[in-house]
Design an enzyme around this catalytic site. Sequence first.
Site, PDB file in Angstrom:
ATOM      1  N   ARG A  11      40.303  14.907  49.413  1.00  0.00           N
ATOM      2  CA  ARG A  11      41.237  15.722  50.189  1.00  0.00           C
ATOM      3  C   ARG A  11      41.395  15.140  51.595  1.00  0.00           C
ATOM      4  O   ARG A  11      42.276  14.318  51.827  1.00  0.00           O
ATOM      5  CB  ARG A  11      40.753  17.177  50.230  1.00  0.00           C
ATOM      6  CG  ARG A  11      40.676  17.822  48.832  1.00  0.00           C
ATOM      7  CD  ARG A  11      40.323  19.294  48.870  1.00  0.00           C
ATOM      8  NE  ARG A  11      39.089  19.568  49.597  1.00  0.00           N
ATOM      9  CZ  ARG A  11      38.434  20.726  49.536  1.00  0.00           C
ATOM     10  NH1 ARG A  11      38.909  21.711  48.774  1.00  0.00           N
ATOM     11  NH2 ARG A  11      37.311  20.918  50.219  1.00  0.00           N
TER      12      ARG A  11
ATOM     13  N   TYR B 178      55.530  47.068  30.095  1.00  0.00           N
ATOM     14  CA  TYR B 178      56.699  46.199  30.007  1.00  0.00           C
ATOM     15  C   TYR B 178      56.648  45.365  28.732  1.00  0.00           C
ATOM     16  O   TYR B 178      55.602  44.848  28.343  1.00  0.00           O
ATOM     17  CB  TYR B 178      56.762  45.267  31.219  1.00  0.00           C
ATOM     18  CG  TYR B 178      57.171  45.955  32.497  1.00  0.00           C
ATOM     19  CD1 TYR B 178      58.477  46.412  32.673  1.00  0.00           C
ATOM     20  CD2 TYR B 178      56.259  46.139  33.526  1.00  0.00           C
ATOM     21  CE1 TYR B 178      58.861  47.038  33.851  1.00  0.00           C
ATOM     22  CE2 TYR B 178      56.632  46.766  34.712  1.00  0.00           C
ATOM     23  CZ  TYR B 178      57.932  47.217  34.864  1.00  0.00           C
ATOM     24  OH  TYR B 178      58.304  47.839  36.031  1.00  0.00           O
TER      25      TYR B 178
ATOM     26  N   MET C   3      52.807  45.815  38.433  1.00  0.00           N
ATOM     27  CA  MET C   3      52.560  45.493  39.830  1.00  0.00           C
ATOM     28  C   MET C   3      51.532  46.431  40.458  1.00  0.00           C
ATOM     29  O   MET C   3      50.680  46.000  41.243  1.00  0.00           O
ATOM     30  CB  MET C   3      53.870  45.566  40.624  1.00  0.00           C
ATOM     31  CG  MET C   3      53.719  45.193  42.094  1.00  0.00           C
ATOM     32  SD  MET C   3      55.260  45.360  43.027  1.00  0.00           S
ATOM     33  CE  MET C   3      56.255  44.053  42.295  1.00  0.00           C
TER      34      MET C   3
ATOM     35  N   LYS D  32      35.683  31.939  55.540  1.00  0.00           N
ATOM     36  CA  LYS D  32      37.112  31.661  55.411  1.00  0.00           C
ATOM     37  C   LYS D  32      37.714  32.567  54.339  1.00  0.00           C
ATOM     38  O   LYS D  32      36.999  33.198  53.559  1.00  0.00           O
ATOM     39  CB  LYS D  32      37.341  30.187  55.061  1.00  0.00           C
ATOM     40  CG  LYS D  32      36.757  29.764  53.718  1.00  0.00           C
ATOM     41  CD  LYS D  32      37.015  28.293  53.446  1.00  0.00           C
ATOM     42  CE  LYS D  32      36.441  27.902  52.077  1.00  0.00           C
ATOM     43  NZ  LYS D  32      36.755  26.507  51.725  1.00  0.00           N
TER      44      LYS D  32
END
EC number: 5.1.1.1
Length: 367
Positions: A136, A263, A310, A40
């Site tokens: 769950r 940044y 990014m 998965k």
Amino acid sequence: MKASPHRPTKALIHLGAIRQNIQQMGAHIPQGTLKLAVVKANAYGHGAVAVAKAIQDDVDGFCVSNIDEAIELRQAGLSKPILILGVSEIEAVALAKEYDFTLTVAGLEWIQALLDKEVDLTGLTVHLKIDSGMGRIGFREASEVEQAQDLLQQHGVRVEGIFTHFATADEESDDYFNAQLERFKTILASMKCLPELVHASNSATTLWHVETIFNAVRMGDAMYGLNPSGAVLDLPYDLIPALTLESALVHVKTVPAGACMGYGATYQADSEQVIATVPIGYADGWTRDMQNFSVLVDGQACPIVGRVSMDQITIRLPKPYPLGTKVTLIGSNGDKEITATQVATYRVTINYEVVCLLSDRIPREYY
């Protein structure tokens, strides 16, 4: 997101290591136990189709999260049984029958919804999911399990299996694990007719609780050479990490004392320094909290200075290196190694998340 093959950032996947890990785990579980490979989430970031094709002769079937992941495998030519671990939409039943998938049944409401819509269940294969304490999905009461089994069989469904999932198999204390195991056994003992397959062993259970294996195991994290417990428990035997994450220097410069990086100008050089740019960032899954973590260049640890952008990071080098010099973010370089678990520890998370977050923008190369 499309892969970006025209930049040096790539994930190298050692398919032979995955096969060796399966064989290693198989040698330590009871003979005759079925091995279900969990592929998965794009095989935990390793590439579901490529991994499944490479290991199809080593396992008895595959597990995925949802029907779309299962369809991807079938359309790629994989013919072995595929168990969908999550709850499927009602509309997926027809697809499950068409592609020969095994669905998970986790509640009476789902069955009733199918019956209310007069869905033809004949020929469908399912496994019943028991919530023994994970909280769950799954049945919690033996009476519900019995009712579900009866309803399904009355409508032509093959109830092939029953399973549960342990919440703490990778932790030091066995108390909650044992409580879950007893709940599961109690439900099994109450059943008039036990399904053919009974499985409760994820990777952690397969590694550290081998005595509790029923007749199938689900090999996930460990199959890819990762320790499910992170650094909490030592592996009982060696596993080989299958994924290496690499890039290269694309820009190198010498900056004066006082120069700022990234940044927010959060890093300021306190002396003349060699700074290099590497084309990987949070869009690739190399998240912003990796600032100040070190990567490897020429066998040396080089810190990430300034914020992760990014698409790029900046690192401090001990000296100038040529453009194209390899940068290792996960894996070995010289006599040093960075593991996915070390990255996870730095992020205060788990190694599963580290590899799963590596985005499709990073090409996977197989060997």
